[in-house]
Design a protein around this motif. Sequence first.
Motif, mmCIF file in Angstrom:
data_model
loop_
_atom_site.group_PDB
_atom_site.id
_atom_site.type_symbol
_atom_site.label_atom_id
_atom_site.label_comp_id
_atom_site.label_asym_id
_atom_site.label_seq_id
_atom_site.Cartn_x
_atom_site.Cartn_y
_atom_site.Cartn_z
ATOM 1 N N TYR A 182 0.752 -0.925 0.351
ATOM 2 C CA TYR A 182 -0.344 0.007 0.029
ATOM 3 C C TYR A 182 0.789 1.040 0.026
ATOM 4 N N ASN B 108 1.354 5.384 -1.426
ATOM 5 C CA ASN B 108 0.333 6.723 -1.738
ATOM 6 C C ASN B 108 1.630 8.247 -2.487
ATOM 7 N N TYR C 60 -2.757 10.377 -4.852
ATOM 8 C CA TYR C 60 -3.104 9.514 -5.528
ATOM 9 C C TYR C 60 -2.958 7.958 -4.542
ATOM 10 N N ASP C 61 -3.869 7.136 -3.629
ATOM 11 C CA ASP C 61 -3.432 5.864 -2.617
ATOM 12 C C ASP C 61 -3.720 4.866 -3.178
ATOM 13 N N TYR C 62 -3.076 3.587 -3.054
ATOM 14 C CA TYR C 62 -3.243 2.397 -3.415
ATOM 15 C C TYR C 62 -3.338 1.481 -2.517
ATOM 16 N N GLY D 27 -3.181 -2.335 -1.781
ATOM 17 C CA GLY D 27 -3.246 -4.073 -2.139
ATOM 18 C C GLY D 27 -4.347 -4.385 -1.623
ATOM 19 N N ALA E 244 -8.485 -4.972 -4.405
ATOM 20 C CA ALA E 244 -6.880 -3.226 -4.553
ATOM 21 C C ALA E 244 -7.984 -2.796 -5.134
ATOM 22 N N TYR E 245 -7.868 -1.674 -4.313
ATOM 23 C CA TYR E 245 -8.431 -0.432 -5.549
ATOM 24 C C TYR E 245 -7.546 0.645 -5.460
ATOM 25 N N GLY E 246 -7.246 1.997 -5.938
ATOM 26 C CA GLY E 246 -6.552 3.053 -5.319
ATOM 27 C C GLY E 246 -8.178 4.594 -5.524
ATOM 28 N N TYR E 247 -7.942 4.825 -5.412
ATOM 29 C CA TYR E 247 -8.430 6.324 -5.662
ATOM 30 C C TYR E 247 -7.916 7.326 -5.918
#
Length: 430
Positions: A322, A324, A345-347, A349, A363-366
Amino acid sequence: MLSAQYRSTDAKFYSGQGDVSVTRKFDTPLGSHDIRVGVYGADWGSSVFAVYQNYLLQVTSQPKTLDLVAYGADGSVKGYVTDNGALNDAASLVGGKYDAQMVAVYGTDTWDITDRLRIDLGLRQEWYSYNGFSQTTGSYNLGNAATLADNATRGFTGAIVTTKFKPKATNWTAGVNYDLSSRFGIYARASQLEVPAYASAVAITGSSFTASKAKLYEAGVKALVGHSYLYLTGFYTKFDPLSASFTTFNPSTGRSDQIVAFVGSAEDKGIEADGLLRVAGPLSVSGAVTVQDPKYINFTSTTGASAGAVAGKQIVRQPKIYGNIRPSLDFKFHGGDRLSVYGRYDYVGKRYVDVTNTTALPAYGYFSAGMTFDHGPWNFQIVGDNVTNAHGLTEGNTAGDTLSGQGTPDAIFGRPLWGRNVRFVVGLKW
């Protein structure tokens, strides 16, 4: 149609705390010391009454309750599985009260041996006292022949189980920092964190008395080049023992709200980087990333219950990677005004909802963005979170997923990532 649960909880809380400490800084032939010693005390408690009821509902927004009806060959109603939509009049029932006190003594010392070498030490000893009771429950048939919903209703037996427990915990830390030069340095730290069982878990739910203990070790390097910097840290954490209470299914009662205490161990090892790069002019890029391997080693229970094959599995809700990244434009104006425009941007896993890793949280990112402006004593902010309205689940159903997941490869329900939102903030310094 689906089965859903309504939960009613009534709890009354009280709490109070106080802290007294003294500090002193002095020089010795072998460097200077900055010492603090103190005493902390707390008193808290709660009374709890909770009842859960299972319902049969429509699969739609704003659903209505449904009744499951048995008909005879002649079309007459022979009985109901439900009672006005309720599958169980009281599927779970909890009642109890607890009072708790804690006293802690602590001390810290920041020891500057030279202008390059620093050692810091900390020790905290805690003593707890728990007193409480829980009301025992049984299964009752309320005698309504027209429905099955009351055939196994939880009710208080009139008996209580009292609990008195006096755990203690010892926490400590020791760290060292050595600057090789004005631009490079190394550091290391070892710590112990001990957390006794919560008073509510011990007195009301009857969970394990075993404390959770973690040993933490880390070491790293730091570098400063111009206005840019980088911290690179390797870490290892061992949880032993690790105490956890899981909701399990009891086939003899057909209920899935039995709480069983497990004791085991786990470990997490990895590396993290945190830095800032001053590119040119007002532009800078900062960021952080962590790569780790959090895994269980084992779990057992004195009741004979099994948490499944958890050895080597990824710790619940913990990603292996994880991080940013945060680009920023910072401007300074005449008169002291400041303007900052930034993005982020944050990620996060892949994670799992259960100890056997059968149901994944993908997993996601925003993306986020914002602007701040300082003018004299005034501060203005515009903050936009998840500006692209990305989707993601931050966790599953923590009350029911822990042992065997949701029965699907990926989670189909859970706590979602907040959707797109914007905040306007105005501040004034007096």
